[in-house]
Design an enzyme around this catalytic site. Structure first.
Site, short mmCIF file in Angstrom:
data_model
loop_
_atom_site.label_atom_id
_atom_site.label_comp_id
_atom_site.label_asym_id
_atom_site.label_seq_id
_atom_site.Cartn_x
_atom_site.Cartn_y
_atom_site.Cartn_z
N ARG A 17 0.95 -1.12 0.01
CA ARG A 17 -0.15 -0.06 -0.03
C ARG A 17 1.02 1.44 -0.15
NH1 ARG A 17 -2.58 0.55 5.53
NH2 ARG A 17 -2.85 -1.89 4.98
N HIS A 106 -9.49 1.23 3.53
CA HIS A 106 -10.28 2.43 4.24
C HIS A 106 -9.46 3.39 4.26
CE1 HIS A 106 -7.59 0.55 7.34
NE2 HIS A 106 -7.54 1.80 7.96
N ASP A 239 -16.58 -0.12 4.99
CA ASP A 239 -15.41 0.35 4.65
C ASP A 239 -15.26 0.57 3.23
OD1 ASP A 239 -14.41 -1.98 3.93
OD2 ASP A 239 -12.36 -1.66 4.92
N ASP A 241 -13.34 -1.09 0.75
CA ASP A 241 -13.49 -2.24 0.03
C ASP A 241 -14.35 -3.50 0.44
OD1 ASP A 241 -11.78 -3.02 2.26
OD2 ASP A 241 -10.57 -4.16 1.03
#
Length: 479
Positions: A17, A106, A239, A241
């Site tokens: 990420r 999120h 959230d 996803d």
């Protein structure tokens, strides 16, 4: 391919990420796709399911990752936009050897990343670091794979509805928060009996209504207001996803993940006496006590969706949950975190009961807790502090569970300190029977942190007097 350099911050414990255009670039996605394709090839696989959330950067990242997979000889099944659990479902439904979700979860809109599954198991920890090593060493598999469009939307919705057993009609407010679960929510509400109001159902990667994280109380304000104004039975939020949820009861109270776990555990243990149930170290002691009282086998485990899923497979647990709202059903389902499926199972409980959700909430065990306490700490220091605290506690003969950090039981209750695997913070939490006991736990936690060199000024939020409220609270999830 030329030698590729990553920003080290994107290779996380549970996923990959970063900030798109800064720490995460399109060439990173292509290189990661080829590296992951190499892992799949080494395991004897060839077919990878690929999904994406609704963030503005997701289409380009998905295309780049797909190209890298195909360069490694993978056939890529492109399932399009949807929640992360739909991607997990696609991996099983399509018989894929691996699965990849392009998602920022999120996080704010500028973030994005990748959740990876290989051979039915989450890729995390050392295996994520291995991807970086493959890229560094340029040890890629080579081939020419295909890109194939395969929709599983209808099949996923039908699978969710298969376990819907509403004994009566309900009035429900749903808030996908403009996240990837929006289209699925709008579809399942057509099939569910009763009255259903969908807020922010359009998938919009700018998240115009609010931040897509239902563990933050402020993100639930619109949902709460609508539940109260419309006189609904409950409200459910997701959230970004769709793998975590938050819930509002008919009186406007928040039910946190560990409180909801008690409701689901009661249902499961009624049908499967003696079943094993897992919860993470941040979870209220009331969950473990309830499971044990009902004849189940409670297991406390490390925080992190990948770690929980691995422990479920190892232990044969039929249900698991995290305080952060990741909920895992292996009872009649696949054992991965699917907030939409968890919502269906919650509706079954509410519809079957003669009590309202608020009345169920009222009868839950009452404790006084802190939210998650986030203490800033340098990444190079945080694990050392945990080691020091553990050593001092063991020398003092304290009752310490060191599965994930230190969770210390006392006559007042318990307190927790662990190092975040994804951020430069230490995470604390305390739970007691009353406010005075909670204050003593907080004081002890502060003493340990100060003894390891954390400045008292940094601990201001912990040192404040304990509130006399009851029930579980939380703030933004920290893995």
């Amino acid at each position: 391919m030329a030698k590729h350099q990553f920003d080290a911050s994107i290779l996380r414990e549970y996923d990959i990420r970063g900030v798109v255009g800064s720490t995460l670039k399109m060439q990173d996605a292509r290189a990661l796709g080829r590296a992951f394709g190499t892992l799949v090839a080494q395991s004897g696989g060839r077919v990878v399911a690929l999904g994406q959330d609704g963030r503005l950067s997701s289409p380009a990242l998905a295309n780049a990752f797909s190209k890298g997979l195909r360069m490694a000889g993978m056939d890529v099944l492109r399932i399009g936009v949807g929640p992360t659990p739909m991607l997990y479902f696609a991996g099983k439904h399509l018989g894929a050897d691996a699965a990849v979700m392009i998602t920022g979860s999120h996080n704010p809109p500028e973030y994005n990343g990748f959740k990876l599954v290989l051979g039915g198991r989450s890729v995390y920890g050392p295996d994520i670091q291995r991807l970086g090593q493959i890229i560094k060493d340029k040890e890629f598999a080579s081939g020419t794979g295909r890109s194939i469009r395969r929709s599983v939307f209808g099949a996923y919705v039908r699978r969710l509805m298969r376990d819907s057993e509403l004994a009566r009609s309900l009035s429900v407010v749903w808030d996908p928060g403009n996240g990837a679960a929006g289209a699925v929510v709008q579809r399942i509400t057509r099939y569910l009996p009763g009255r259903h109001i969908v807020l922010n159902g359009e998938i919009d990667g700018t998240f115009p209504a609010h931040h897509p994280d239902p563990t933050l109380p402020e993100t639930l304000e619109q949902l709460r207001a609508t539940v109260l104004a419309e006189g609904c039975d409950l409200g459910i939020a997701f959230d970004g996803d769709g793998d975590r949820l938050g819930v509002i009861d008919n009186r406007g109270n928040i039910l946190w993940g560990d409180q909801l776990m008690i409701l689901w555990s009661e249902e499961i243990l009624r049908l499967q006496p003696g079943a094993t149930i897992i919860a993470d170290v941040k979870t209220s002691q009331t969950v473990f006590d309830t499971v044990e009282r009902l004849g189940g086998v409670p297991i406390m485990w490390k925080t992190g969706h990948s770690l929980i899923k691995a422990k479920m497979q190892e232990s044969g647990a039929v249900f698991a949950g995290e305080m952060s709202g990741h909920i895992f059903f292996a009872d009649r389902y696949y054992g991965y975190d699917d907030a939409l499926y968890a919502a269906v199972r919650l509706l079954n409980i509410v519809a079957r009961s003669s009590r309202s959700l608020a009345e169920m909430h009222d009868r839950l065990p009452k404790t006084v807790t802190t939210p998650e306490l986030r203490i800033e700490c340098d990444d190079a220091r945080k694990f050392g502090i945990i080691h020091e605290v553990k050593h001092r506690l063991q020398q003092a003969g304290a009752n310490v569970n060191n599965i994930d950090g230190v969770r210390v039981a006392t006559e007042d209750g318990w307190w927790l300190l662990r190092a975040s695997n994804t951020q430069n913070v230490l995470v604390g939490r305390c739970e007691a029977r009353d406010a005075a006991g909670l204050q003593r736990l907080k004081d002890t936690l502060c003493e340990q942190l100060i003894a390891s060199g954390i400045p008292a000024a940094t601990l201001k939020s912990i040192m404040e007097p304990a509130a006399a409220s009851s029930g579980s609270e939380t703030v933004e999830a920290v893995a």
